[in-house]
Write an enzyme that holds these catalytic residues in place. Sequence first.
Site, short mmCIF file in Angstrom:
data_model
loop_
_atom_site.label_atom_id
_atom_site.label_comp_id
_atom_site.label_asym_id
_atom_site.label_seq_id
_atom_site.Cartn_x
_atom_site.Cartn_y
_atom_site.Cartn_z
N LYS A 136 0.88 -1.31 -0.09
CA LYS A 136 -0.05 -0.09 0.03
C LYS A 136 0.83 1.91 -0.23
CE LYS A 136 -4.04 2.53 2.31
NZ LYS A 136 -4.78 3.07 3.78
N HIS A 275 -10.10 -30.29 -33.91
CA HIS A 275 -10.88 -29.01 -33.51
C HIS A 275 -12.13 -28.99 -31.88
CE1 HIS A 275 -8.66 -27.78 -37.06
NE2 HIS A 275 -9.49 -28.31 -37.22
#
Length: 515
Positions: A136, A275
């Site tokens: 922070k 596929h």
Amino acid sequence: MKKRALISVSDKTGIVPFAKELVENGYEIISTGGTRKALTDAGVKTLAIEEITGFPEMLDGRVKTLHPRIHGGLLAKLDNPEHVATLNEHNIDPISLVVVNLYPFKETIQKTAITEAEAIEQIDIGGPSMLRSAAKNFASVTVVVDSQDYPVILSELAEKGETKLTTRKKLALKVFQHTAAYDALIASYLAEKVEQTVFPDELVLQYEKKQVLRYGENPHQEAAFYVQSPAPSGTIASANQLHGKELSYNNIRDTDAALGILAEYTKPTIVAVKHMNPCGIGSGISIEQAFDAAYAADPVSIFGGIIASNQKISLAVAEKMSSMFLEVIIAPAYDQDALQLLMKKKNIRLLTVSESLEKQPKAWTSISVGGGLLIQSKDDLLEDETTWQVVTKRKPTTDEIEALAFAWKAVKHVKSNAIVLANKQQTVGIGAGQMNRVGSVAIALEQAKANNAITDAVLASDAFFPMSDSVELAAKNGIKAIIQPGGSIKDQESIDMADQYDVTMIFTNIRHFRH
């Protein structure tokens, strides 16, 4: 003002030389527990955490860094006069560098025979708190959670005596990603323990990057592969690559599809995928027989395909595979001579995967949509053939039942509208992804005819027939047995059409639609 670094790490890779360099750059080192001992043994002078806090560790080490003298030193904004005055008033020195990594929660829960209490003890509290405080305040504090970042920090300190703001901001981001993933893993562990059966209000996911891919579905798309931690056995995420160039985005998806299909079958089985759809599934008394069946199912489409086997690859099978172009082969193991032969093909990817391909309970699938994520349980319902309903006048023969069961396992893995033609040991025709069901029937029949495989073939449909035209087309082309979910308002028309052609039909009352 003193330059202070706080170091407390479970992963001590490179920490001693890093700490020595910090001391040479004028840092005073604060440390705890095993980290302090490792540094002291290496001749690095350190301050114990209790020397800073004036308070001893307590509760078996659960409380040691949760103290204003630590978090005040981390969170103070040094460009704020009031903050600086507060530090001076309480005799708190700022801490400008934090090196922390967390208790090994993931490694603990991966061990066998670990109790819940032992796992809970490995939930770090002080570590994430220090990391978050430091992150922070990245304007003033450099925070490190990964030993791979030591060199860049030392380089910047040597060059300018401090790290760059851009570097501190990147490291802060890394910290929040790391602590979020850590908390997500804990949440996932606890969710399993409480047997959470409903969808949580806030979904927490935790994945680790396994590799950055060359590209996605197409060369202009960026992609990476993230995996669960720990990755479940028997999955593409836990597979081990033995040979070949790295897997592509499409390789990974197709291999995943192949493993999902393979888990349906218990006999020696080969699955060929193109596929995301199976182009051939074959079973037999041996893996060589299974490969022959899968190859014969569609000798054209298997070219450039993905092959998955639930048995060790023998030399005899490898010789057949080596004669064609395949993208990926994945199997539990390879005979040494088979592996040596296949490795002569530089472009093929050879993978191993755990033999435990059985369906995993409470498994979920997800897919992203614009601005959101769809989650559903996997379509891994255990079929109960005793619930199947024969709805036609003619009952199926024993051979037809066996073939219908084989086809039904396959059709759930084909893109809808899905039609599979099969006999007892192989698929012979597959119609996938069409906008109408009769179109899929026509494609499957055309393929089966091309392979001279209509005789003894049965038909499986993943969803009901909306009208009788598909049944009529199949019957006119020699299909004598059909399996489908049923549930159409026009079911009776399909039943009547089947009776007209002396076709037997089974309703499963279960749909396996796959978009």
